[in-house]
Motif scaffolding. Structure first.
Motif, PDB file in Angstrom:
ATOM      1  N   SER A 465       0.844  -1.198   0.000  1.00  0.00           N
ATOM      2  CA  SER A 465       0.000   0.000   0.000  1.00  0.00           C
ATOM      3  C   SER A 465       0.873   1.240   0.000  1.00  0.00           C
ATOM      4  N   ASP A 466       0.206   2.402   0.016  1.00  0.00           N
ATOM      5  CA  ASP A 466       0.963   3.644   0.081  1.00  0.00           C
ATOM      6  C   ASP A 466       0.975   4.214   1.495  1.00  0.00           C
ATOM      7  N   ARG A 467       0.697   3.348   2.497  1.00  0.00           N
ATOM      8  CA  ARG A 467       0.693   3.804   3.885  1.00  0.00           C
ATOM      9  C   ARG A 467       2.107   4.169   4.317  1.00  0.00           C
ATOM     10  N   ASN A 498       8.614  -1.488  -4.505  1.00  0.00           N
ATOM     11  CA  ASN A 498       9.254  -0.527  -5.413  1.00  0.00           C
ATOM     12  C   ASN A 498       8.167   0.277  -6.125  1.00  0.00           C
ATOM     13  N   PRO A 499       8.239   1.618  -6.082  1.00  0.00           N
ATOM     14  CA  PRO A 499       7.183   2.457  -6.666  1.00  0.00           C
ATOM     15  C   PRO A 499       6.901   2.149  -8.133  1.00  0.00           C
ATOM     16  N   ALA A 504       2.421  -2.648 -12.444  1.00  0.00           N
ATOM     17  CA  ALA A 504       2.663  -3.951 -13.070  1.00  0.00           C
ATOM     18  C   ALA A 504       1.519  -4.907 -12.752  1.00  0.00           C
ATOM     19  N   LEU A 505       1.497  -6.048 -13.434  1.00  0.00           N
ATOM     20  CA  LEU A 505       0.502  -7.071 -13.156  1.00  0.00           C
ATOM     21  C   LEU A 505       0.700  -7.616 -11.745  1.00  0.00           C
ATOM     22  N   PRO A 506      -0.390  -8.060 -11.085  1.00  0.00           N
ATOM     23  CA  PRO A 506      -0.292  -8.521  -9.693  1.00  0.00           C
ATOM     24  C   PRO A 506       0.777  -9.595  -9.474  1.00  0.00           C
ATOM     25  N   ALA A 507       0.834 -10.603 -10.356  1.00  0.00           N
ATOM     26  CA  ALA A 507       1.809 -11.682 -10.177  1.00  0.00           C
ATOM     27  C   ALA A 507       3.237 -11.137 -10.238  1.00  0.00           C
ATOM     28  N   ASP A 512       8.375  -9.613  -7.568  1.00  0.00           N
ATOM     29  CA  ASP A 512       9.364  -8.598  -7.222  1.00  0.00           C
ATOM     30  C   ASP A 512       9.523  -8.475  -5.706  1.00  0.00           C
ATOM     31  N   MET A 513       8.409  -8.558  -4.986  1.00  0.00           N
ATOM     32  CA  MET A 513       8.486  -8.471  -3.530  1.00  0.00           C
ATOM     33  C   MET A 513       9.253  -9.662  -2.959  1.00  0.00           C
TER      34      MET A 513
END
Length: 880
Positions: A465-467, A498-499, A504-507, A512-513
């Motif tokens: 999220s952007d929290r 990464n912003p 990008a697509l969810p997968a 990346d995470m």
């Protein structure tokens, strides 16, 4: 939310068949008489009534239905409708209009006693017509139709009396079906629109706008039932979703949330509009599709009437309407046409001359906002619901129906009085052995520690999220956990997305995470807290994230997307985390002292079974079957789950027992869903095989009971036999139904709901079969809906009081909340497990544009298999 169709309870009377299955010829008078049916398997009979609990006076929305003239007969006729060219005609709408006109113009020939027509092929009278085969010409709309009525059967009304004694013969079923059709037809003549067993009026006061071109419509449910008190008419408030009537283009713009017709996704529009009815001038047509070409290019063969000099010519739909019909078209030129009819009878119309007719069900999935709005606006407090039911019954004036009058039928306007019992809630145990007796079905964890809190020493946080308050959330979670006995060490790492990946697509975002996680940590953490930007039902990240964690790495994960983080929110979050990681939030006192007579006397496994289906209108999405099973006997609070895919919309679980060839070629092995449950029970319960199996099955209607009893149950027995040919555990099989229309109200006009723990097994239950209603939850909003439990088999010969106490107690072991829930926890867990597994497939669909997806016919798409969960989480409460 009140469903407009229900998984029915006992005993729901089905609609008639064209020809009863048991008929023999009667030569002396030429008609057929229904024969006594052959012996068939039946549900188990009620062994007796339970007695525990404090007596309470209740009212229920069942109204006594009496039939006095039992010496009369119904005569069943097959209906054959033909047009003026002798061609068969179909469709309920035109069929009812033709039959109504036939009745109006042939009252004397029909006996002046009225008739009952099911809208298709069956018609019933209470006086025999002059001939075995009768023909009636009917003039309607300037056309001549022919109605052929052929006598099929004679049905004695007195057979209903046999059914009231608990013996439902085929003759009684046929007689009761006629009564159901009479009531349905009466509602149609009152101007109601039928949706299965519910009725809706085209009245603005019944409408609630839900946005997106759809409307919530309130009506009422009506069904005839056999109960201990005799025949009963069940009336309840019912709601459904309909499309907003009016111009088609206005509906599409609202439905797709676009500004003008040029922005409409026509691929999606085609699927949405298919089979809806439109009014074009003075005629109604069913939409079969859209034209491939726009209105100003779509041509048809046109020959002007009355001008023999002019030959047929090809002309566009647009030119025909503008030039020949003098109909100005402001926006249709570049848009597809509405297509109606099939093959040779296909016709095209400009979209702006087409208007959707009223009271058409919207069968596609709702958005989260629409569903929330629908549920909120559907709720009614007990007193308000009773008022709506009373008004519906008075409005219908069933006693005015001519055929019902001849039968001597009457319907009481008084609610049926029933005697209920309120069971004592079970005591709960928390940390340090603290005991607590819930009040009004609820308890509070203030100043309490969890029964078995876990220690979280190897964990991380990821933020999709952007929290910017991640550190504050971590601090508050650790603090709140300490108050509940959970020890959190500091997280190993806090990973921020990464912003540049947010588009990008969810997968890809998940991959990346995990690249970050594996780069920064030597080994995967045991637990990950995941922050999402929106709730899981909205988040496209949820499915691929859960799949990555649970399948590939065996990591327990908890997602959160709070708008506001407070102590209550964190406490609820900790309940889930503790249960997923193997802790226990609370324990029943009866479990702790092993004094639960049903469970502690013999090794007992409890199963919860459910099947989750794809959203309405999607026949290409596989159904998910889930079986949840108890472990660590004698506990009944710890569970694990197995999930499988199966054919779309298939309700019976087809993977209970599944023989496959062994990889080494030496015989076969069972890869069924039940074997996993038995093996884990054995390993976690001191290597004890269960002596008793108690099954709770959700999601099936009454007409599927036999399939559960003789297909699923046999598969379970086969699985037992395959494991050990000398192992014969005793089985109790219980169906739990929430989707029904029986409600209970406090006598005396109290505005409150019935108290939690209310159970009813008298007056409105089946006269012979074993069933009861239980309202275990505290109804805080709207009117409480009891769960209807049907005991189909009980080889364990459980005492009715003990069985009801078990069901009641299983409503208090749900680890995610601090309230008693409305249905036993194993069923709720099965639903959660199936829903979570469904997201593994759902996210793959989301990567294809909806405009490119076509709805496939059932059976045409291979059913994808679900991935196997990692061994680290396979036996956890990952679904909690």
């Amino acid at each position: 939310m009140e469903p407009d169709s229900a998984s029915k309870k006992g005993k729901e009377l089905p609609l008639p068949r064209l020809i009863p299955p048991h008929v023999v010829p009667m030569k002396e008078n030429g008609f057929l008489l229904i024969e006594q049916p052959k012996k068939r398997r039946v549900q188990m009979a009620r062994p007796g009534l339970a007695e525990k609990g404090q007596s309470i006076a209740l009212l229920t929305n069942h109204f006594k239905f009496s039939v006095q003239n039992i010496d009369k007969h119904f005569f069943h006729y097959s209906v054959n409708l033909k047009d003026q060219d002798g061609q068969p005609i179909g469709g309920k709408g035109i069929g009812r209009k033709v039959i109504d006109e036939m009745e109006r113009t042939n009252k004397t020939e029909l006996g002046n006693n009225g008739l009952a027509y099911d809208g298709e092929k069956a018609l019933f009278t209470i006086s025999q017509l002059p001939q075995i085969n009768n023909e009636f010409p009917v003039i309607l709309w300037g056309k001549t139709f022919k109605v052929e009525l052929s006598l099929v059967a004679k049905i004695p009304i007195q057979s209903i009396g046999i059914a009231l004694k608990g013996h439902v013969t085929e003759m009684a079923q046929e007689a009761l079906r006629v009564l159901v059709i009479m009531l349905r037809q009466h509602a149609v003549k009152k101007g109601c629109h039928l949706v299965r067993r519910s009725f809706f009026h085209d009245n603005q006061s019944n409408y609630t706008d839900l946005g997106g071109g759809v409307i919530g419509c309130r009506g009422f449910h009506s069904s005839l039932r056999l109960v201990q008190g005799g025949l009963s008419l069940n009336i309840d408030v019912s709601t459904t979703i309909i499309v907003r009537p009016g111009p088609v283009i206005d509906f599409l713009i609202a439905n797709q949330n676009v500004r003008d017709p040029l922005q409409v996704d026509w691929g999606k529009a085609k699927r949405t509009l298919k089979n809806l009815r439109v009014k074009i001038r003075n005629m109604e047509c069913k939409i079969t599709g859209l034209s491939e070409l726009p209105c100003n290019q779509q041509t048809f063969t046109f020959k002007p009437k009355g001008d023999s000099e002019v030959s047929a010519m090809e002309i566009t739909v647009y030119e025909y309407y503008v030039s020949h019909r003098r109909t100005p078209l402001s926006y249709s030129a570049d848009l597809p046409c509405i297509k109606v009819g099939k093959s040779k009878n296909t016709a095209y119309f400009p979209i702006e001359v087409c208007n959707l007719v009223s009271l058409q069900r919207y069968t596609k999935g709702l958005t989260v906002q629409q569903r929330a709005s629908f549920m909120e606006k559907s709720r009614q407090k007990p007193r308000e619901r009773m008022s709506s039911i009373t008004n519906a019954l008075k409005y219908m004036k069933y006693d005015s129906d001519p055929m019902l009058q001849v039968c001597g039928g009457s319907i009481s306007l008084d609610y049926t009085q029933v005697e209920g019992r309120v069971l004592q809630p079970p005591k709960l145990i928390f940390g340090n052995g603290e005991e607590f007796l819930p009040r009004n079905g609820r308890w509070n964890l203030y100043n309490k520690k969890l029964f078995t809190p876990i220690e979280v020493d190897c964990w991380a946080v990821v933020n999709f999220s952007d929290r910017s308050d991640t550190n504050s959330i971590i601090h508050d979670l650790i603090t709140c956990g300490s108050m509940k006995g959970i020890t959190f060490k500091q997280p190993l790492f806090v990973f921020e997305e990464n912003p540049y990946m947010r588009r990008a697509l969810p997968a890809a975002r998940v991959e990346d995470m995990f690249d970050q996680i594996m780069t920064n940590l030597h080994e995967p953490p045991k637990f990950i807290l995941c922050l999402l930007s929106s709730k899981r039902i909205n988040s496209l990240i949820y499915g691929p994230w859960k799949r990555k964690c649970l399948v590939e790495f065996g990591i327990v994960t908890q997602c959160m997307a709070p708008k506001r983080v407070d102590n209550q929110y964190l406490t609820n979050l900790l309940l889930k985390i503790n249960a997923k990681l193997g802790g226990m939030n609370s324990l029943l006192q009866l479990e702790n002292i092993t004094a639960f007579p049903i469970v502690s006397k013999a090794a007992t496994i409890i199963l919860g079974m459910d099947v989750s289906h794809g959203s309405p209108g999607r026949s290409d999405v596989p159904s998910i079957a889930a079986v949840v099973s108890s472990r660590q006997w004698p506990l009944i609070s710890k569970y694990r789950a197995s999930v499988r895919t199966q054919s779309p919309k298939e309700e019976m679980i087809d993977s209970i027992f599944k023989l496959v060839s062994r990889a080494d070629g030496k015989g076969t092995c069972d890869e069924g869903i039940i074997r996993e449950a038995f093996v884990e029970f054995y390993l976690s319960s001191g290597k004890r095989k269960p002596d008793q199996i108690i099954i709770f099955r959700d999601g099936v209607s009454e007409n599927q009971f036999d399939q559960v009893l003789y297909v699923e149950l046999n598969q379970i027995k086969e699985a037992c036999k395959f494991l050990d040919e000398q192992w014969f555990p005793k089985i109790t099989l219980i169906i739990a139904q929430k989707r029904h229309h029986t409600k209970f109200f406090l006598a005396g006009g109290s505005p409150d709901n019935v108290p939690p723990g209310t159970v009813v097994d008298k007056q409105v239950c089946h006269p012979g079969n074993y069933n009861f209603y239980m309202c275990s939850q505290a109804g805080m909003i709207g009117t409480s809906r009891p769960t209807h439990y049907h005991i189909l088999l009980d080889e364990n010969e459980l005492n009715p009081d003990d069985l009801q106490e078990l069901v009641h107690s299983l409503s208090y072991v749900y680890q995610r909340s601090t309230t008693a829930i409305s249905v036993v926890a194993p069923i709720y867990y099965a639903h959660l497990a199936a829903s979570q597994a469904a997201t593994f497939i759902k996210f793959e669909e989301s990567e294809t544009s909806s405009s490119q997806q076509e709805i496939a016919a059932p059976g045409t798409v291979p059913v994808p298999e679900l991935p196997i969960l990692h061994e680290n989480v396979r036996n956890s409460m990952f679904f909690c």
